[in-house]
Design a protein around this motif. Structure first.
Motif, PDB file in Angstrom:
ATOM      1  N   ALA A  43      24.469 -15.565  44.737  1.00  0.00           N
ATOM      2  CA  ALA A  43      23.849 -16.920  44.515  1.00  0.00           C
ATOM      3  C   ALA A  43      22.562 -17.219  43.954  1.00  0.00           C
ATOM      4  O   ALA A  43      22.434 -18.142  42.989  1.00  0.00           O
ATOM      5  N   GLN A  44      21.596 -16.417  44.448  1.00  0.00           N
ATOM      6  CA  GLN A  44      20.409 -16.460  43.903  1.00  0.00           C
ATOM      7  C   GLN A  44      20.219 -16.345  42.600  1.00  0.00           C
ATOM      8  O   GLN A  44      19.355 -16.774  41.806  1.00  0.00           O
ATOM      9  N   GLN A  45      20.888 -15.276  42.051  1.00  0.00           N
ATOM     10  CA  GLN A  45      20.725 -14.739  40.803  1.00  0.00           C
ATOM     11  C   GLN A  45      21.485 -15.682  39.752  1.00  0.00           C
ATOM     12  O   GLN A  45      21.063 -16.025  38.704  1.00  0.00           O
ATOM     13  N   ALA A  46      22.449 -16.484  40.111  1.00  0.00           N
ATOM     14  CA  ALA A  46      23.241 -17.450  39.539  1.00  0.00           C
ATOM     15  C   ALA A  46      22.256 -18.701  39.479  1.00  0.00           C
ATOM     16  O   ALA A  46      22.216 -19.459  38.376  1.00  0.00           O
ATOM     17  N   ARG A  47      21.761 -19.030  40.406  1.00  0.00           N
ATOM     18  CA  ARG A  47      20.688 -20.256  40.656  1.00  0.00           C
ATOM     19  C   ARG A  47      19.591 -19.920  39.742  1.00  0.00           C
ATOM     20  O   ARG A  47      19.146 -20.928  38.908  1.00  0.00           O
ATOM     21  N   GLU A  48      19.150 -18.569  39.734  1.00  0.00           N
ATOM     22  CA  GLU A  48      17.766 -18.409  38.628  1.00  0.00           C
ATOM     23  C   GLU A  48      18.311 -18.560  37.209  1.00  0.00           C
ATOM     24  O   GLU A  48      17.521 -18.920  36.390  1.00  0.00           O
ATOM     25  N   GLU A  49      19.469 -18.115  37.066  1.00  0.00           N
ATOM     26  CA  GLU A  49      20.002 -18.409  35.706  1.00  0.00           C
ATOM     27  C   GLU A  49      20.136 -19.472  35.354  1.00  0.00           C
ATOM     28  O   GLU A  49      19.781 -20.062  34.112  1.00  0.00           O
ATOM     29  N   THR A  50      20.657 -20.379  36.062  1.00  0.00           N
ATOM     30  CA  THR A  50      20.832 -21.982  35.815  1.00  0.00           C
ATOM     31  C   THR A  50      19.570 -22.480  35.464  1.00  0.00           C
ATOM     32  O   THR A  50      19.266 -23.385  34.573  1.00  0.00           O
ATOM     33  N   ALA A  51      18.640 -22.194  36.576  1.00  0.00           N
ATOM     34  CA  ALA A  51      17.282 -22.738  36.289  1.00  0.00           C
ATOM     35  C   ALA A  51      16.559 -22.415  35.063  1.00  0.00           C
ATOM     36  O   ALA A  51      15.923 -23.139  34.559  1.00  0.00           O
ATOM     37  N   ASP A  52      16.650 -20.960  34.490  1.00  0.00           N
ATOM     38  CA  ASP A  52      16.119 -20.741  33.254  1.00  0.00           C
ATOM     39  C   ASP A  52      16.760 -21.462  31.997  1.00  0.00           C
ATOM     40  O   ASP A  52      15.930 -21.750  31.182  1.00  0.00           O
TER      41      ASP A  52
END
Length: 80
Positions: A43-52
Motif C-alpha cells: 500500500a505504501q509503494q502504491a501510494r508513493e507511485e500515485t503521489a509521484d
C-alpha cells in the motif's frame, strides 16, 4: 512391542501433540503479521507511485500567509 514401549510411544505422542498445540498459535500469529506487513508495504509503494504521478500535475494554491499579505497590501493602497 512390550507394554512399556507402547506406553513410552503414547507418552511421546502426547507430549508432541501438546507441543504442537502450544506452538501453532504462535506460528499462525507470525504468518498473520508477515501478511499484514506485506500488505502495508504494498500500500505504501502504491501510494508513493500515485503521489509521484500527481505531484507534476498539482496546481499551485497560494498559502494563507500569501492571501493575508495580499489583502493587507490592497487595503493600504485603497486607504492612501
Amino acid at each position: 512391542m512390550t507394554t512399556a514401549q507402547t506406553e513410552g510411544l503414547t507418552a511421546m505422542l502426547v507430549v508432541l501433540g501438546i507441543f504442537v498445540l502450544m506452538v501453532l498459535p504462535s506460528l499462525i500469529g507470525i504468518a498473520h503479521d508477515r501478511r499484514v506487513d506485506r500488505q502495508i508495504r504494498e500500500a505504501q509503494q502504491a501510494r508513493e507511485e500515485t503521489a509521484d504521478q500527481k505531484s507534476s500535475s498539482r496546481s499551485t494554491v497560494p498559502s494563507t500567509a500569501t492571501w493575508y499579505a495580499e489583502g493587507r497590501r490592497s487595503k493600504k493602497l485603497v486607504s492612501s
